[in-house]
Design a protein around this motif. Sequence first.
Motif, PDB file in Angstrom:
ATOM      1  N   GLY A  36       0.816  -1.202   0.000  1.00  0.00           N
ATOM      2  CA  GLY A  36       0.000   0.000   0.000  1.00  0.00           C
ATOM      3  C   GLY A  36       0.844   1.243   0.000  1.00  0.00           C
ATOM      4  N   PHE A  37       0.170   2.362   0.050  1.00  0.00           N
ATOM      5  CA  PHE A  37       0.906   3.605   0.066  1.00  0.00           C
ATOM      6  C   PHE A  37       0.666   4.289   1.396  1.00  0.00           C
ATOM      7  CE2 PHE A  37       3.129   6.990  -1.879  1.00  0.00           C
ATOM      8  CZ  PHE A  37       2.659   8.137  -1.263  1.00  0.00           C
ATOM      9  N   SER A  38       1.686   4.590   2.079  1.00  0.00           N
ATOM     10  CA  SER A  38       1.536   5.310   3.335  1.00  0.00           C
ATOM     11  C   SER A  38       2.718   6.248   3.500  1.00  0.00           C
ATOM     12  CB  SER A  38       1.516   4.308   4.499  1.00  0.00           C
ATOM     13  OG  SER A  38       2.707   3.565   4.497  1.00  0.00           O
ATOM     14  N   ARG A  39       2.445   7.394   4.114  1.00  0.00           N
ATOM     15  CA  ARG A  39       3.542   8.329   4.357  1.00  0.00           C
ATOM     16  C   ARG A  39       4.501   7.711   5.353  1.00  0.00           C
ATOM     17  NH1 ARG A  39       2.879  13.697   2.983  1.00  0.00           N
ATOM     18  NH2 ARG A  39       0.919  14.155   1.968  1.00  0.00           N
ATOM     19  N   SER A  40       5.711   7.907   5.049  1.00  0.00           N
ATOM     20  CA  SER A  40       6.701   7.310   5.943  1.00  0.00           C
ATOM     21  C   SER A  40       7.565   8.394   6.558  1.00  0.00           C
ATOM     22  CB  SER A  40       7.589   6.353   5.150  1.00  0.00           C
ATOM     23  OG  SER A  40       6.781   5.419   4.524  1.00  0.00           O
ATOM     24  N   GLU A  41       8.254   7.995   7.468  1.00  0.00           N
ATOM     25  CA  GLU A  41       9.200   8.918   8.094  1.00  0.00           C
ATOM     26  C   GLU A  41      10.288   9.275   7.094  1.00  0.00           C
ATOM     27  OE1 GLU A  41       9.066  10.111  11.204  1.00  0.00           O
ATOM     28  OE2 GLU A  41       7.186   9.057  11.575  1.00  0.00           O
ATOM     29  N   GLN A  42      10.884  10.430   7.261  1.00  0.00           N
ATOM     30  CA  GLN A  42      11.996  10.796   6.403  1.00  0.00           C
ATOM     31  C   GLN A  42      13.105   9.763   6.529  1.00  0.00           C
ATOM     32  OE1 GLN A  42      13.299  14.714   7.301  1.00  0.00           O
ATOM     33  NE2 GLN A  42      11.699  15.692   6.074  1.00  0.00           N
ATOM     34  N   GLY A  43      13.676   9.420   5.379  1.00  0.00           N
ATOM     35  CA  GLY A  43      14.777   8.465   5.389  1.00  0.00           C
ATOM     36  C   GLY A  43      14.340   7.029   5.394  1.00  0.00           C
ATOM     37  N   GLN A  44      13.024   6.827   5.534  1.00  0.00           N
ATOM     38  CA  GLN A  44      12.538   5.447   5.521  1.00  0.00           C
ATOM     39  C   GLN A  44      12.415   4.946   4.079  1.00  0.00           C
ATOM     40  OE1 GLN A  44      11.882   3.436   8.312  1.00  0.00           O
ATOM     41  NE2 GLN A  44      13.074   5.125   9.163  1.00  0.00           N
ATOM     42  N   PRO A  45      12.652   3.682   3.863  1.00  0.00           N
ATOM     43  CA  PRO A  45      12.516   3.150   2.496  1.00  0.00           C
ATOM     44  C   PRO A  45      11.042   3.066   2.093  1.00  0.00           C
ATOM     45  CG  PRO A  45      13.027   1.381   4.015  1.00  0.00           C
ATOM     46  CD  PRO A  45      13.079   2.647   4.821  1.00  0.00           C
ATOM     47  N   ILE A  46      10.819   3.180   0.794  1.00  0.00           N
ATOM     48  CA  ILE A  46       9.453   3.073   0.277  1.00  0.00           C
ATOM     49  C   ILE A  46       9.481   2.181  -0.964  1.00  0.00           C
ATOM     50  CG2 ILE A  46       9.751   5.242  -1.047  1.00  0.00           C
ATOM     51  CD1 ILE A  46       6.726   5.674  -0.734  1.00  0.00           C
ATOM     52  N   ASN A  47       8.482   1.363  -1.084  1.00  0.00           N
ATOM     53  CA  ASN A  47       8.380   0.505  -2.264  1.00  0.00           C
ATOM     54  C   ASN A  47       6.899   0.255  -2.520  1.00  0.00           C
ATOM     55  OD1 ASN A  47       8.869  -1.135  -4.370  1.00  0.00           O
ATOM     56  ND2 ASN A  47       9.398  -2.938  -3.116  1.00  0.00           N
ATOM     57  N   VAL A  48       6.300   1.118  -3.351  1.00  0.00           N
ATOM     58  CA  VAL A  48       4.855   0.992  -3.599  1.00  0.00           C
ATOM     59  C   VAL A  48       4.600   0.835  -5.089  1.00  0.00           C
ATOM     60  CG1 VAL A  48       4.125   2.304  -1.582  1.00  0.00           C
ATOM     61  CG2 VAL A  48       4.581   3.487  -3.739  1.00  0.00           C
ATOM     62  N   SER A  49       3.475   0.236  -5.373  1.00  0.00           N
ATOM     63  CA  SER A  49       3.080   0.065  -6.781  1.00  0.00           C
ATOM     64  C   SER A  49       1.588   0.343  -6.889  1.00  0.00           C
ATOM     65  CB  SER A  49       3.384  -1.371  -7.211  1.00  0.00           C
ATOM     66  OG  SER A  49       2.802  -1.608  -8.469  1.00  0.00           O
TER      67      SER A  49
END
Lengths: 244, 498
Positions: free
Chosen positions: B81-94
């Motif tokens: 899913g898509f969720s705001r993450s903390e700065q510097g956190q990895p993200i991998n959404v589609s």
Amino acid sequence: MYQLTQLSRVFTKGRARITALKDVDLAIADGEFLTVQGPTGHGKTTLLLLLGGLDRPSSGHVIFDGQDLGAMPESRLVDVRARNFGFVFQNYNLMPTLTAQENVEAALVPLRTRAEERRSRALAALTEVGLRERAGHFPPELSGGEQQRVAIARALVKEPRVILADEPTGNLDEVARGEIVALVEGLWQRRGMTVVVVTHDTQVARRAPRTALIDHGALTLRYNRPPTGSAPAGPGRSRPAEAS
Amino acid sequence: MYFRYLSRELRRRARSASVVAIGLALGVGLVIAVNAAASGVSAAQGEVLHSLYGVGTDLTVTKVPTPGSGGPFRFGSGTGGFSRSEQGQPINVSRLTSSGGLATLSAKSVTAISKLKGVLASTGALSLSSISVSGTFPGSSASSSSNPLSVNTFTVTGVDADDPGLGPLNASNIAHGQSAVQSWFDSVQKGSSSDHLLALVSSSYAKQQSLKAGSTVTVHGTAFKVLGLVTLNQSASSSDVYLPLSEAQSLSGDKADVNTVYVTADSSSDISTVQGEIQHLMPKATVTTAADLASQVTGSLSTASSLANSLGLWLAIAILIAAFVLAALLTSASVTRRVREFGTLKAIGWRTRRIVAQVLGESLVLGLVGGALGIGLGVLGAFLVGKLALPVQATVSPTGLGSGAPGGFGGRFPGGGSGAGAGTGAGRFGGSGTAGRSFAHTFAANSHTVTLHLTAPLSLEVLGLAVALAIGGGLLAGLFGGWRAARLQPAEALRRVE
């Protein structure tokens, strides 16, 4: 053959009225040689065109063989013209793109004569006027006298009852004029056709037994030879009728 | 006698006869060339429209999303899913969204449309856009430098394998890879689960992603085996990845939905009726015909079309009229010159109809000669147009139909789906981009431009028309001249002094 009664022809040009012929009475016998003489523009050609069924009178009648040419429908008039009248014009009026022989043949086209017969009759007519050897020549390659002889051949090829010639010598020199007059006279004598020749030349006019003199549309007759009561008008033909 | 007289007369006035024949030839030649060019333009237009629709498809049905509803973008369950993450956190959404800002249509619509009177066939397709974002949110200098945020976008089209002749992968749209497409259709139609995990990939996307037959392409977390590569015609609107419709539906979460219905009418005369019926059945849908789309085509093709259909046609008509008038005037002048000739013919007994036939015959011959020359000129003109192969561009802009809907993609991808023009097909997101770019804007600005080479095909009908025009011109001139000759009074003609 012809009976003209009270014949008038008036042309209107705008408001102007020009009387070319006025109350003309004239009888022309079968086989007669008649010349029509008068100054230019006095109605000679108009009379010839009326005799040939090429124009219609304003009043009066042109009776040819008992039929009134002036009252005849155009479709019948075309037939009468094609069979009975041979025209000869001052300017020869030959088709410049056709040879002498083809020009003569053109007169047989309305009679639905077959091509072969057309050719042989055309050559015979050209032989009669002395131009057999010029049959394949085009008009511009012929002299004025020769062109007029082709025109005469075209007029006689269909063996018409009447030859109507409008100033046939008008454009010719003296020698050629003599030849053409002799030719026309010879045809009249040999074939016994009715011949009407319009001319302003007195010498030519006097070759015929009678001359119709036209002056300002009025016609009077002049006898070039004394009328002989019982004598025929032509070579063994009927007596000329009197003009009134 | 008739033909001898006719041919000699034409030879005598060769100069004016040539002017008439050349005038007619120019008019006829121009008509042929303009007609051929117009056919070429029409064919080019057809090719453009065709490629945007698919062969044999006379109408498409799409639906614009409801304004304010968040646009056409739909969010699949996605991996993580898509969720705001903390700065510097990895993200991998589609994300897999409906492409082109189109709203979905239920599969029942396809069935309902196919049952309408005048409809030969219909099929649905689902165009999707895949957006994947991976990396580390900026903010932490250490992490951002090691793994910058990257966005990868590509387009996916779900194709109904039961209708290979209709829809985006129909045979006439394929430039290269016909056999791969055929075997893909065959495999998918078999229906086994493994066969459903087969994909076709466009050659350009394959090159970009270094894919080949046998490779694996991942769409929204599902791996598909690449069966082959396909290149659509230059003018066609292609997708990066083609999947079986059911798989595309499954991935997008729309179990039985499509977003474009391709409809073929029984005949071209039925199109407007079918359009009305569909509109009646689905009042909120946009039903587009080729004619509607043609009005949206701009670019030099549109200019060429206007030139051929307006200027060219009128120029040809003007020259033709000028040629006809010239022919009539010259014939009339010739009759005037020959007044005494015709008067003499009448005097020796020729009937008026015979003289008219003579004039008519001469003009007809000139018409035929002009027509023959004109055909030569026209064929030469058409050949030159074909030889030059002038490039023309056609652009179908996506403006006009969509009212646009404010995007609702959490504020990060605003403006989704404005102005989705029906028939504009797959608006492409243009490969990978950088975070923060407005993809919706990219889409909205997208227009489909193709370059074609103008041809000028000749048809027997056009050549027949040219012959008819030439004969018509000749007859017209002859009738005019003949009418004058018929009115001629022999006495008047013989009195005429030349």
